[in-house]
Design a protein around this motif. Structure first.
Motif, PDB file in Angstrom:
ATOM      1  N   LEU A  76      15.008 -31.281  10.245  1.00 32.36           N
ATOM      2  CA  LEU A  76      14.675 -30.170  11.146  1.00 32.36           C
ATOM      3  C   LEU A  76      13.864 -29.080  10.454  1.00 32.36           C
ATOM      4  CD1 LEU A  76      18.083 -29.920  13.039  1.00 32.36           C
ATOM      5  CD2 LEU A  76      15.874 -30.536  14.053  1.00 32.36           C
ATOM      6  N   CYS A  77      13.929 -29.047   9.129  1.00 31.89           N
ATOM      7  CA  CYS A  77      13.107 -28.109   8.353  1.00 31.89           C
ATOM      8  C   CYS A  77      11.694 -28.645   8.127  1.00 31.89           C
ATOM      9  CB  CYS A  77      13.758 -27.810   7.009  1.00 31.89           C
ATOM     10  SG  CYS A  77      15.191 -26.716   7.105  1.00 31.89           S
ATOM     11  N   ILE A 261      16.660 -20.129  10.909  1.00 37.66           N
ATOM     12  CA  ILE A 261      17.824 -20.742  10.266  1.00 37.66           C
ATOM     13  C   ILE A 261      18.983 -20.923  11.248  1.00 37.66           C
ATOM     14  CG2 ILE A 261      18.715 -18.526   9.428  1.00 37.66           C
ATOM     15  CD1 ILE A 261      18.933 -21.970   7.663  1.00 37.66           C
ATOM     16  N   ILE A 262      19.210 -19.988  12.144  1.00 36.04           N
ATOM     17  CA  ILE A 262      20.313 -20.118  13.097  1.00 36.04           C
ATOM     18  C   ILE A 262      20.081 -21.303  14.026  1.00 36.04           C
ATOM     19  CG2 ILE A 262      21.525 -19.044  15.024  1.00 36.04           C
ATOM     20  CD1 ILE A 262      22.289 -17.786  12.451  1.00 36.04           C
ATOM     21  N   ARG A 267      21.446 -27.006  15.534  1.00 34.36           N
ATOM     22  CA  ARG A 267      20.999 -28.366  15.848  1.00 34.36           C
ATOM     23  C   ARG A 267      21.472 -29.367  14.803  1.00 34.36           C
ATOM     24  NH1 ARG A 267      14.821 -27.227  16.329  1.00 34.36           N
ATOM     25  NH2 ARG A 267      14.659 -29.472  16.742  1.00 34.36           N
ATOM     26  N   SER A 268      21.779 -28.889  13.605  1.00 35.89           N
ATOM     27  CA  SER A 268      22.238 -29.783  12.530  1.00 35.89           C
ATOM     28  C   SER A 268      23.691 -30.194  12.684  1.00 35.89           C
ATOM     29  CB  SER A 268      22.057 -29.102  11.164  1.00 35.89           C
ATOM     30  OG  SER A 268      20.722 -28.791  10.903  1.00 35.89           O
ATOM     31  N   ILE A 269      24.493 -29.390  13.363  1.00 39.90           N
ATOM     32  CA  ILE A 269      25.939 -29.629  13.410  1.00 39.90           C
ATOM     33  C   ILE A 269      26.400 -30.224  14.739  1.00 39.90           C
ATOM     34  CG2 ILE A 269      26.489 -27.848  11.702  1.00 39.90           C
ATOM     35  CD1 ILE A 269      27.156 -25.968  14.030  1.00 39.90           C
ATOM     36  N   ASP A 308      28.905 -16.505  15.598  1.00 43.03           N
ATOM     37  CA  ASP A 308      29.701 -17.663  16.008  1.00 43.03           C
ATOM     38  C   ASP A 308      28.937 -18.980  15.838  1.00 43.03           C
ATOM     39  OD1 ASP A 308      27.862 -17.610  18.052  1.00 43.03           O
ATOM     40  OD2 ASP A 308      29.313 -17.219  19.640  1.00 43.03           O
ATOM     41  N   PHE A 309      27.636 -18.897  15.515  1.00 38.99           N
ATOM     42  CA  PHE A 309      26.808 -20.104  15.337  1.00 38.99           C
ATOM     43  C   PHE A 309      26.947 -21.066  16.517  1.00 38.99           C
ATOM     44  CE2 PHE A 309      27.704 -18.714  10.938  1.00 38.99           C
ATOM     45  CZ  PHE A 309      26.401 -18.528  10.494  1.00 38.99           C
ATOM     46  N   GLY A 310      27.247 -20.528  17.664  1.00 37.95           N
ATOM     47  CA  GLY A 310      27.420 -21.384  18.831  1.00 37.95           C
ATOM     48  C   GLY A 310      28.754 -22.101  18.875  1.00 37.95           C
TER      49      GLY A 310
END
Length: 318
Positions: A76-77, A261-262, A267-269, A308-310
């Motif tokens: 994703l980066c 970054i957020i 999307r990574s988790i 909360d990073f979602g």
């Protein structure tokens, strides 16, 4: 068991929740800290890592989720990295990795280094300066040298953000095409994000600070003042301070400093159990902001507590 996931029929293409069955295995299991074996699905080959228990340490491991999250973060980066999926094998979580080298010849850096007939190359240590020197002298890499050096530093920065403790000489390298080499996509990210961490009391400032600045160590070594007989393994923060004069390193930092970054963390988790996702989100956010952006850790820690990073956070901070 994986949380909040639909388990698909093994006849469907591989995606998160895929159930691995013995009749898919097409090679023998390899032993180590984890069991690994290849499966074939829809004429594609995948490596399955049965790594939820570390046999060497004799303890539970987050490695399947670490590899999945780390690999997705890298992709994703905008950095070429192995595709990974979360699956299940005998009710255990596993990570399923698409075979990168099915139709190409992979040459790990270790083999290139050790096979050198040039004593000036063969006697080099595994410092990042020595690695860059060896790459600059590889005849078959010369047509792709600038690209390879650029991708080396991208890999290094990704490993730093993710806290990869195991980027040794055998798990990165080059793809041989005709008679030339080019830098390989990144793979083997299961030692990122602290797979053996004890999460019983992690949400405190000292715990996160230590894992931002001091651990893990990078496999790349440095010569240190007062130690003349050998280079020492060191942590990423120290290497960042030492490498800041390298133009390609600075270019990589500049590139990644602009990412959202957020959004990339969220999307990574996807499909990672919430407790693990909270930890991954927090440590990635802290290491990115402190190492790449150079921000003050106390400010970053407060942002972690408030974000909360979602995900659903507890009202109480341990």
């Amino acid at each position: 068991m994986l949380e909040n996931m639909d388990f698909f029929s093994t006849k469907k293409p591989i995606s998160n929740g895929f159930i691995v069955e013995d009749n898919m295995i097409c090679s023998e299991t390899t032993e180590g800290s984890e069991d690994k074996f290849f499966i074939e699905v829809n004429n594609e080959k995948y490596l399955v890592k049965d790594s939820s228990y570390n046999k060497r340490r004799k303890q539970k491991s987050l490695a399947p989720y670490c590899e999945y999250t780390g690999s997705h973060f890298i992709n994703l980066c905008g950095v070429d990295c192995q595709e990974t999926y979360l699956g299940v094998y005998y009710d255990r979580p596993v990570v399923i990795c698409k075979d990168l080298f099915k139709d190409v010849c992979f040459k790990p850096f270790r083999d290139i280094h050790q096979s050198s007939v040039d004593s000036l190359l063969a006697n080099k240590e595994y410092t990042y300066d020595d690695v860059l020197y060896v790459m600059s002298k590889m005849i078959r890499l010369q047509d792709n040298l600038d690209d390879a050096l650029h991708k080396f530093w991208e890999m290094f920065v990704m490993d730093a953000i993710l806290g990869n403790r195991d980027r040794h000489e055998g798990n990165w390298g080059f793809i041989k095409i005709d008679d030339t080499y080019k830098f390989s996509p990144i793979f083997d990210n299961g030692s990122s994000l602290f797979p053996d961490v004890d999460l019983s009391n992690w949400m405190n400032e000292e715990f996160i600070s230590r894992r931002t600045f001091y651990i893990p160590g990078s496999q790349f070594k440095m010569w240190k003042d007062g130690i003349d007989d050998r280079p020492m393994r060191t942590n990423y923060f120290e290497v960042f301070q030492d490498a800041i004069s390298n133009e390609l390193f600075c270019n990589a930092l500049e590139k990644f400093s602009k990412i959202d970054i957020i959004d990339i963390i969220k999307r990574s988790i996807i499909d990672v159990p919430t407790d693990y996702a909270r930890w991954f989100s927090s440590i990635i956010y802290s290491r990115f902001n402190c190492l790449v952006l150079g921000r003050d850790f106390s400010v970053i820690y407060n942002e972690i507590v408030e974000s909360d990073f979602g995900l659903e956070w507890s009202d109480e901070v341990d």
